[in-house]
Design a protein around this motif. Structure first.
Motif, PDB file in Angstrom:
ATOM      1  N   VAL A  52       2.073  -9.991  -3.599  1.00  0.00           N
ATOM      2  CA  VAL A  52       2.858 -10.924  -4.315  1.00  0.00           C
ATOM      3  C   VAL A  52       3.014 -10.250  -5.693  1.00  0.00           C
ATOM      4  CG1 VAL A  52       1.716 -12.938  -3.316  1.00  0.00           C
ATOM      5  CG2 VAL A  52       0.805 -12.062  -5.561  1.00  0.00           C
ATOM      6  N   ASP A  53       4.106 -10.474  -6.261  1.00  0.00           N
ATOM      7  CA  ASP A  53       4.393 -10.034  -7.742  1.00  0.00           C
ATOM      8  C   ASP A  53       3.916 -11.329  -8.741  1.00  0.00           C
ATOM      9  OD1 ASP A  53       5.619  -7.553  -7.431  1.00  0.00           O
ATOM     10  OD2 ASP A  53       7.074  -8.319  -6.364  1.00  0.00           O
ATOM     11  N   LEU A  54       3.032 -11.073  -9.482  1.00  0.00           N
ATOM     12  CA  LEU A  54       2.552 -12.242 -10.421  1.00  0.00           C
ATOM     13  C   LEU A  54       2.859 -11.632 -11.797  1.00  0.00           C
ATOM     14  CD1 LEU A  54       0.661 -14.625 -10.947  1.00  0.00           C
ATOM     15  CD2 LEU A  54      -1.358 -12.879 -10.870  1.00  0.00           C
ATOM     16  N   ASN A  88      -1.525  -6.126  -4.348  1.00  0.00           N
ATOM     17  CA  ASN A  88      -0.471  -7.195  -5.081  1.00  0.00           C
ATOM     18  C   ASN A  88      -0.221  -6.218  -6.481  1.00  0.00           C
ATOM     19  OD1 ASN A  88      -0.763  -9.910  -3.733  1.00  0.00           O
ATOM     20  ND2 ASN A  88      -3.198  -9.214  -3.945  1.00  0.00           N
ATOM     21  N   VAL A 144      -4.361 -14.036  -1.284  1.00  0.00           N
ATOM     22  CA  VAL A 144      -3.192 -13.568  -1.954  1.00  0.00           C
ATOM     23  C   VAL A 144      -2.864 -12.167  -1.663  1.00  0.00           C
ATOM     24  CG1 VAL A 144      -2.381 -13.182  -4.620  1.00  0.00           C
ATOM     25  CG2 VAL A 144      -3.648 -15.268  -4.156  1.00  0.00           C
ATOM     26  N   ARG A 187       4.982  -4.324  -1.024  1.00  0.00           N
ATOM     27  CA  ARG A 187       5.433  -5.027   0.408  1.00  0.00           C
ATOM     28  C   ARG A 187       4.903  -4.056   1.293  1.00  0.00           C
ATOM     29  NH1 ARG A 187       7.363  -7.559  -3.474  1.00  0.00           N
ATOM     30  NH2 ARG A 187       8.177  -9.551  -3.651  1.00  0.00           N
ATOM     31  N   SER A 233       7.493  -3.294  -6.779  1.00  0.00           N
ATOM     32  CA  SER A 233       7.606  -4.395  -6.065  1.00  0.00           C
ATOM     33  C   SER A 233       7.929  -4.289  -4.698  1.00  0.00           C
ATOM     34  CB  SER A 233       8.834  -5.480  -6.372  1.00  0.00           C
ATOM     35  OG  SER A 233       8.534  -6.012  -7.750  1.00  0.00           O
TER      36      SER A 233
END
Length: 233
Positions: A222-224, A168, A219, A156, A152
């Motif tokens: 992001v963490d999906l 992502n 998108v 970023r 994560s």
């Protein structure tokens, strides 16, 4: 995004990685897939079809990555799906196993991006694979939870440093029909009974989620979570 996209799937010789490679080979994309063994990667590439090529990439040897990736590219998309499973506790801490996993997933993922950064289209994307152990640790997940939390953070910083290239992460739940979980009925049933959708995640769901992260141009960073809502329980 044109139809003739170019993609590298690291960890594409088995399981979800192979399904991702198959999806895009079937759509006419230029697919390169990797595994630790060159012969195996070549065999899987031939089975995937569509002119896919296979190469040997060992993420646990990050110093070797610039050389082994030298002939790859240009690329539009990079999927880092290679994982390894590790059972490690604080009480009985296996330093060698922990070092291997941290090197492979955190250093190896980043070193791959570093090696390919000048060959990745700024209109393209990177998808990193993490996991839900970072949100819900379990006995033995000491290193896995830590490393997936690191994914994560990696998303970023890479999204900022590589902009406008999008970065992502995808964090799958238990994928019931994957090679690792298929046949483990007690575990998958227990998870299914606690999942609001009433079903286990399937490999096709993960492939669709990867495709969403690749195709949706807004998108980024992001963490999906793809878990059917399991984390809500």
């Amino acid at each position: 995004m044109t139809d003739a996209q170019r993609i590298l799937v690291v960890g594409g010789t088995s399981g979800i990685g192979r399904e991702i490679a198959s999806r895009y080979a079937g759509e006419g994309w230029a697919v390169t897939l990797s595994g630790r063994d060159a012969d195996r990667a070549g065999e899987v590439a031939a089975e995937v079809g569509g002119g896919a090529t296979g190469i040997a990439v060992d993420l646990s040897r990050p110093d070797d990555l610039p050389a082994v990736l030298a002939d790859v590219g240009p690329l539009d998309h990079l999927v880092l799906a290679a994982i390894t499973r590790d059972a490690n506790t604080v009480r009985e801490y296996d330093v060698a196993a922990a070092t291997y996993l941290v090197t492979m997933k955190l250093v190896g993922y980043t070193a791959t991006v570093h090696a390919l950064r000048d060959r990745l289209s700024t209109a393209g994307s990177i998808v990193l694979f993490g996991g839900l152990a970072k949100e819900r640790p379990y006995p033995g997940s000491t290193t896995v939870s830590t490393v997936n939390g690191g994914v994560s953070g990696m998303v970023r910083t890479l999204a900022v440093q590589l902009a406008p290239l999008r970065v992502n992460a995808l964090h799958p739940g238990i994928v019931g029909d994957s090679p690792f979980w298929a046949g483990k009925d007690a575990a998958t049933t227990a998870v299914r009974e606690r999942t609001p959708t009433g079903r286990n995640v399937a490999m096709a769901d993960i492939v669709d989620a990867v495709d969403f992260l690749i195709r949706n141009r807004s998108v980024n960073g992001v963490d999906l979570f793809v878990d059917g809502g399991w984390l809500l329980q």
